[in-house]
Design a protein around this motif. Structure first.
Motif, mmCIF file in Angstrom:
data_model
loop_
_atom_site.group_PDB
_atom_site.id
_atom_site.type_symbol
_atom_site.label_atom_id
_atom_site.label_comp_id
_atom_site.label_asym_id
_atom_site.label_seq_id
_atom_site.Cartn_x
_atom_site.Cartn_y
_atom_site.Cartn_z
ATOM 1 N N PRO A 21 26.501 40.634 42.710
ATOM 2 C CA PRO A 21 27.205 41.916 42.847
ATOM 3 C C PRO A 21 26.418 42.899 43.701
ATOM 4 O O PRO A 21 25.215 43.084 43.518
ATOM 5 N N GLY A 22 27.112 43.482 44.681
ATOM 6 C CA GLY A 22 26.490 44.482 45.538
ATOM 7 C C GLY A 22 25.639 43.925 46.663
ATOM 8 O O GLY A 22 25.002 44.677 47.386
ATOM 9 N N HIS A 23 25.601 42.614 46.851
ATOM 10 C CA HIS A 23 24.799 41.986 47.900
ATOM 11 C C HIS A 23 25.683 41.123 48.792
ATOM 12 O O HIS A 23 26.756 40.686 48.391
ATOM 13 N N GLY A 24 25.189 40.837 49.986
ATOM 14 C CA GLY A 24 25.903 39.937 50.892
ATOM 15 C C GLY A 24 27.323 40.403 51.139
ATOM 16 O O GLY A 24 27.557 41.554 51.490
ATOM 17 N N GLU A 25 28.270 39.511 50.920
ATOM 18 C CA GLU A 25 29.671 39.842 51.157
ATOM 19 C C GLU A 25 30.403 40.267 49.885
ATOM 20 O O GLU A 25 31.634 40.397 49.885
ATOM 21 N N SER A 26 29.658 40.498 48.791
ATOM 22 C CA SER A 26 30.280 41.008 47.566
ATOM 23 C C SER A 26 30.693 42.457 47.767
ATOM 24 O O SER A 26 30.141 43.173 48.607
ATOM 25 N N GLU A 27 31.651 42.896 46.969
ATOM 26 C CA GLU A 27 32.079 44.292 47.026
ATOM 27 C C GLU A 27 30.946 45.200 46.555
ATOM 28 O O GLU A 27 30.062 44.781 45.810
ATOM 29 N N SER A 28 31.001 46.452 46.964
ATOM 30 C CA SER A 28 30.023 47.435 46.510
ATOM 31 C C SER A 28 30.140 47.612 44.998
ATOM 32 O O SER A 28 31.228 47.465 44.428
ATOM 33 N N LEU A 29 29.027 47.934 44.380
ATOM 34 C CA LEU A 29 29.037 48.161 42.933
ATOM 35 C C LEU A 29 29.789 49.453 42.616
ATOM 36 O O LEU A 29 29.603 50.461 43.282
ATOM 37 N N ASN A 30 30.630 49.386 41.575
ATOM 38 C CA ASN A 30 31.349 50.591 41.151
ATOM 39 C C ASN A 30 31.309 50.779 39.640
ATOM 40 O O ASN A 30 31.974 51.650 39.111
ATOM 41 N N ARG A 31 30.532 49.928 38.952
ATOM 42 C CA ARG A 31 30.359 50.066 37.502
ATOM 43 C C ARG A 31 29.143 49.252 37.086
ATOM 44 O O ARG A 31 28.647 48.418 37.834
ATOM 45 N N TYR A 32 28.667 49.537 35.886
ATOM 46 C CA TYR A 32 27.598 48.718 35.322
ATOM 47 C C TYR A 32 28.169 47.375 34.887
ATOM 48 O O TYR A 32 29.353 47.274 34.544
ATOM 49 N N PHE A 33 27.356 46.347 34.914
ATOM 50 C CA PHE A 33 27.772 45.027 34.457
ATOM 51 C C PHE A 33 26.599 44.377 33.747
ATOM 52 O O PHE A 33 25.461 44.797 33.901
ATOM 53 N N THR A 34 26.900 43.344 32.978
ATOM 54 C CA THR A 34 25.857 42.643 32.242
ATOM 55 C C THR A 34 25.643 41.253 32.843
ATOM 56 O O THR A 34 26.518 40.727 33.545
ATOM 57 N N LEU A 35 24.498 40.686 32.542
ATOM 58 C CA LEU A 35 24.249 39.314 32.979
ATOM 59 C C LEU A 35 25.189 38.345 32.267
ATOM 60 O O LEU A 35 25.547 37.303 32.815
ATOM 61 N N GLU A 36 25.617 38.697 31.066
ATOM 62 C CA GLU A 36 26.586 37.866 30.361
ATOM 63 C C GLU A 36 27.912 37.829 31.120
ATOM 64 O O GLU A 36 28.554 36.779 31.221
ATOM 65 N N GLU A 37 28.326 38.981 31.671
ATOM 66 C CA GLU A 37 29.547 39.008 32.480
ATOM 67 C C GLU A 37 29.386 38.140 33.733
ATOM 68 O O GLU A 37 30.318 37.435 34.130
ATOM 69 N N CYS A 38 28.209 38.194 34.342
ATOM 70 C CA CYS A 38 27.944 37.378 35.529
ATOM 71 C C CYS A 38 27.987 35.897 35.182
ATOM 72 O O CYS A 38 28.524 35.091 35.945
ATOM 73 N N ALA A 39 27.435 35.533 34.022
ATOM 74 C CA ALA A 39 27.476 34.133 33.586
ATOM 75 C C ALA A 39 28.917 33.695 33.344
ATOM 76 O O ALA A 39 29.300 32.571 33.703
ATOM 77 N N LEU A 40 29.720 34.567 32.760
ATOM 78 C CA LEU A 40 31.140 34.262 32.554
ATOM 79 C C LEU A 40 31.820 34.048 33.908
ATOM 80 O O LEU A 40 32.622 33.112 34.065
ATOM 81 N N CYS A 41 31.514 34.882 34.883
ATOM 82 C CA CYS A 41 32.100 34.716 36.226
ATOM 83 C C CYS A 41 31.727 33.364 36.818
ATOM 84 O O CYS A 41 32.574 32.686 37.404
ATOM 85 N N LEU A 42 30.459 32.966 36.660
ATOM 86 C CA LEU A 42 30.052 31.653 37.162
ATOM 87 C C LEU A 42 30.827 30.549 36.457
ATOM 88 O O LEU A 42 31.289 29.601 37.092
ATOM 89 N N SER A 43 31.022 30.684 35.160
ATOM 90 C CA SER A 43 31.807 29.701 34.412
ATOM 91 C C SER A 43 33.229 29.622 34.961
ATOM 92 O O SER A 43 33.792 28.533 35.130
ATOM 93 N N GLN A 44 33.807 30.764 35.278
ATOM 94 C CA GLN A 44 35.166 30.792 35.826
ATOM 95 C C GLN A 44 35.222 30.173 37.226
ATOM 96 O O GLN A 44 36.186 29.485 37.567
ATOM 97 N N ILE A 45 34.184 30.416 38.024
ATOM 98 C CA ILE A 45 34.123 29.794 39.353
ATOM 99 C C ILE A 45 34.050 28.281 39.214
ATOM 100 O O ILE A 45 34.765 27.543 39.903
#
Length: 90
Positions: A21-45
């Motif tokens: 989040p917020g790096h490379g071609e990802s969208e700019s950050l607009n809220r706080y997020f948790t590493l658990e949310e990021c892990a869930l996103c990886l699971s969904q990918i």
């Protein structure tokens, strides 16, 4: 950052590179997020790509998220190589 590894391994392995989040071609950050949310996103990918388990390679944020992913989804983590993944001052 991972171009050398992709060039070397892509002919033998499926490689998925994710900008944090917020790096490379990802969208700019607009809220706080948790590493658990990021892990869930990886699971969904992985679900979308129909990948059962994976070998995680992560540096910095990727290392921290990789550790959380491996803890939350041990059956989807074949192995993990996690580097420079401390949130403390160097």
């Amino acid at each position: 950052m991972w171009r050398g590894q992709v060039d070397h391994f892509a002919s033998s392995y499926q490689m998925v590179l994710i900008d944090p989040p917020g790096h490379g071609e990802s969208e700019s950050l607009n809220r706080y997020f948790t590493l658990e949310e990021c892990a869930l996103c990886l699971s969904q990918i992985l679900n979308q790509l129909e990948i059962e388990d994976c070998v995680l390679l992560g540096n910095s944020w990727g290392g921290m998220m990789g550790g959380v992913f491996a803890a939350l989804y041990p059956n989807r983590t074949r192995a993990a190589v996690l580097m420079n993944c401390t949130a403390s001052v160097a």
